[in-house]
Scaffold this active site. Structure first.
Site, mmCIF file in Angstrom:
data_model
loop_
_atom_site.group_PDB
_atom_site.id
_atom_site.type_symbol
_atom_site.label_atom_id
_atom_site.label_comp_id
_atom_site.label_asym_id
_atom_site.label_seq_id
_atom_site.Cartn_x
_atom_site.Cartn_y
_atom_site.Cartn_z
ATOM 1 N N TYR A 152 0.854 -1.200 0.000
ATOM 2 C CA TYR A 152 0.000 0.000 0.000
ATOM 3 C C TYR A 152 0.890 1.250 0.000
ATOM 4 O O TYR A 152 0.885 2.050 0.924
ATOM 5 C CB TYR A 152 -0.928 -0.012 1.205
ATOM 6 C CG TYR A 152 -2.128 -0.930 1.060
ATOM 7 C CD1 TYR A 152 -2.026 -2.143 0.378
ATOM 8 C CD2 TYR A 152 -3.361 -0.593 1.586
ATOM 9 C CE1 TYR A 152 -3.111 -2.987 0.240
ATOM 10 C CE2 TYR A 152 -4.454 -1.435 1.460
ATOM 11 C CZ TYR A 152 -4.320 -2.624 0.783
ATOM 12 O OH TYR A 152 -5.401 -3.459 0.646
ATOM 13 N N TYR A 184 -4.449 -9.612 -8.979
ATOM 14 C CA TYR A 184 -4.250 -9.899 -7.554
ATOM 15 C C TYR A 184 -3.055 -10.809 -7.334
ATOM 16 O O TYR A 184 -2.238 -10.583 -6.440
ATOM 17 C CB TYR A 184 -5.504 -10.533 -6.955
ATOM 18 C CG TYR A 184 -6.353 -9.549 -6.176
ATOM 19 C CD1 TYR A 184 -6.358 -9.558 -4.795
ATOM 20 C CD2 TYR A 184 -7.139 -8.610 -6.834
ATOM 21 C CE1 TYR A 184 -7.139 -8.661 -4.076
ATOM 22 C CE2 TYR A 184 -7.914 -7.707 -6.136
ATOM 23 C CZ TYR A 184 -7.908 -7.736 -4.750
ATOM 24 O OH TYR A 184 -8.667 -6.829 -4.044
ATOM 25 N N VAL A 240 -25.425 14.452 -6.071
ATOM 26 C CA VAL A 240 -25.176 15.021 -7.389
ATOM 27 C C VAL A 240 -25.701 13.996 -8.386
ATOM 28 O O VAL A 240 -25.247 12.852 -8.398
ATOM 29 C CB VAL A 240 -23.684 15.294 -7.634
ATOM 30 C CG1 VAL A 240 -23.468 15.823 -9.052
ATOM 31 C CG2 VAL A 240 -23.142 16.279 -6.609
ATOM 32 N N THR A 288 -9.245 -2.210 -2.687
ATOM 33 C CA THR A 288 -8.222 -1.872 -1.703
ATOM 34 C C THR A 288 -8.227 -0.377 -1.419
ATOM 35 O O THR A 288 -8.615 0.441 -2.270
ATOM 36 C CB THR A 288 -6.813 -2.257 -2.191
ATOM 37 O OG1 THR A 288 -6.491 -1.497 -3.368
ATOM 38 C CG2 THR A 288 -6.700 -3.739 -2.488
#
Length: 564
Positions: A112, A225, A274, A520
């Protein structure tokens, strides 16, 4: 003398290489300082930025605008359709009525990249003089994950899940998938790629329930993945790579990010949709107005910018309680409706239909159990061998709903009392009839879902005693939670900043980011960074995807895992 001469030459070469590296590093520092100086000298005047949706992607975009574009937070406007920020990063409730987290976002320390970098600049609310990244990683290192009951049979037997269970056909198919071109996988499902044996392997049960894949999910996404998370392949049975937040993601991630944005004056409008955008005529993509659900129109000036969430996986979710099933979904996904409306007007804005057109394939249901005291958690601990917070997922592989549970470290909510405990679970096959409760999961009350799980654990004889401590069980039905995994064409997911765009970007799990994987936190944050850096011409690095799938040591370990 000859040996000495060679040694001096080698030393000289090393010295030259070191000097070159030092000079290169100094130039990078100088260039970064020049970029920073240029950005800090910018004057944006009355330029406004409108962020549609209040999830982590748009909130991250606001943070990047403030931090890296030197943009005035008072000119940033977040418009959210719900009455609370956070999007899919949720966690709410009370000790009296029960807590609910529709899902748990699993983080990963190694992959990450942009998430950790961003939150290293967001102050922690709980740990003075430290960042959110510091807080999360410190907590995780003190509470490491090592699941000891990853797979459980209908006879309450804990399987040795270290064995993947592949045969040669499975290995060959997986190897071919990893080597396949992405263009060749348009519309291909996992079930079309692999033979029947693959879906009975330990690997599939673990991978499926860790990342919420289905047999009919996109083979393209499985390939992404496997390449992106190849580090997790060898430890999928223990989930040691999972990084957990100290509390639920709303408390641990969204609240400090919100506090940072509020400190800089960002404007938040909640409970307002919106429903459409107006564009300037011509081939360029230039937003000129925002149409609101209340009938109002926000006219944009020529220099204004719009960053839109073009799909939300937790959109249209419903909740039940102890005596009430989660209601059926009767309204169209609001984020998908907006995406459909704009996709009709301009080319290059993607196609929401593969993702939001088949609820039967994209849903699953979670449930959050709130108890007084810790008797039930102690029972789970004795069975699994994991204290709360150390076990990650425990999957009941033979249950007709394919149920999994997670016991987080306690407390899991900021306002959770010391004598209150919670755990969370979910079922993937909500249309299947239960093994003990003879109804589809999506038709069940919280009580019935808990009873099914208790029976799967073999504890039904103690049911009356167990429920004395139960405060509530809240089911959450999510019709589009798996939408991002649907088979699709490469063109169905739009670019973050579409070609010919002058002032418009999209951020979500439904945009296309090469090499990265959806579902993620990193995907949302990376999309936000791409959007801001592109539209505001920020000459700074967007941290690339780390190529672990090219690391010889990682690949060797993955190859060994295939034969475990």
């Amino acid at each position: 003398m000859k040996k000495r001469h060679i040694g001096l030459a080698a030393a000289g070469a090393l010295g030259a290489a070191f000097l070159a590296k030092k000079v290169s590093a100094e130039k990078k520092v100088e260039k970064a300082a020049e970029v920073e100086e240029e950005i800090n000298s910018r004057y944006y005047g009355d330029k406004q930025v409108y962020l549609i949706g209040g999830g982590i992607a748009t909130m991250a975009a606001a943070a990047y605008l403030i931090r890296d574009a030197n943009f005035n937070g008072k000119n940033i406007h977040v418009i959210e359709g719900m009455k609370i920020l956070g999007g899919s990063n949720d966690g709410i409730g009370t000790n009296e009525k029960g807590f609910v987290a529709r899902g748990g976002r699993m983080l990963n320390e190694e992959t990450y990249e942009n998430f950790w970098e961003l939150f290293s600049s967001i102050p922690s609310l709980e740990w003075p003089n430290h960042s959110v990244t510091d807080e999360i990683l410190n907590f995780d290192h003190l509470h490491p994950t090592h699941a000891q009951a990853r797979l459980v049979t209908k006879n309450q037997e804990i399987l040795d899940a270290h064995t993947m269970g592949f045969d040669n056909e499975d290995r060959l198919a997986m190897t071919k998938l990893l080597g396949a071109s992405e263009e060749s996988l348009d519309g291909v499902t996992i079930e079309e790629w692999f033979g029947p044996h693959f879906f009975e392997t330990n690997f599939w049960y673990m991978w499926q329930t860790t990342f919420a894949f289905q047999k009919w999910s996109s083979a393209f996404e499985l390939r992404r993945y496997m390449n992106r998370m190849i580090l997790e392949f060898s430890r999928i049975d223990t989930l040691e790579g999972v990084t957990r937040t100290p509390l639920n993601q709303y408390d641990s991630v969204i609240l400090p990010l919100k506090a940072f944005l509020e400190k800089h004056g960002v404007d938040f409008t909640l409970n307002e949709d919106v429903i459409d955008l107006e564009f300037k005529p011509g081939s360029e993509i230039t937003v000129t107005a925002l149409k609101l659900g209340n009938g109002e129109t926000i006219e944009l000036n020529e220099e204004d910018v719009v960053i839109m969430t073009n799909g939300t996986m937790t959109d249209s979710s419903t909740e039940g309680d102890w005596s009430t099933p989660a209601p059926e979904v009767t309204e169209e996904s609001r984020s998908a409706r907006l995406w459909r409306n704009i996709a009709k007007k301009k080319a290059g804005l993607g196609n929401p239909e593969p993702f939001f057109g088949n609820e039967a394939e994209t849903n699953w249901e979670s449930f959050t159990v709130t108890c007084r005291g810790d008797k039930l958690l102690k029972r789970i601990e004795e069975f699994s061998g994991n204290i709360p917070g150390s076990g990650a997922l425990m999957t009941l592989k033979d249950s007709s709903w394919l149920m999994s549970t997670v016991v987080a470290a306690q407390p899991h909510f900021k306002n959770q009392d010391p004598d209150t405990t919670i755990f969370w679970g979910y079922g993937i096959y909500t249309d299947k009839v239960g093994d003990y409760v003879k109804k589809p999961m999506r038709d069940c009350t919280g009580e019935e879902i808990l009873y099914e799980w208790i029976c799967q654990m073999g504890w039904q004889a103690d049911w009356d005693e167990i429920i004395k401590d139960v405060v509530n069980v809240i089911p959450a039905y999510m019709p589009y939670i798996d939408a991002q995994f649907q088979p699709r064409k490469m063109t169905d997911r739009p670019q973050v900043v579409p070609e010919n765009s002058t002032n418009f970007a999209m951020v979500s799990q439904f945009v296309e980011i090469p090499k990265d994987m959806v579902f993620t936190e990193e995907y949302s944050v990376r999309a936000a960074r791409i959007a801001v850096y592109t539209l505001f011409d920020i000459n700074k690095e967007i941290i690339p995807v780390t190529p672990y799938n090219r690391d010889p040591k990682v690949l060797a370990k993955a190859a060994q895992t295939m034969f475990r």
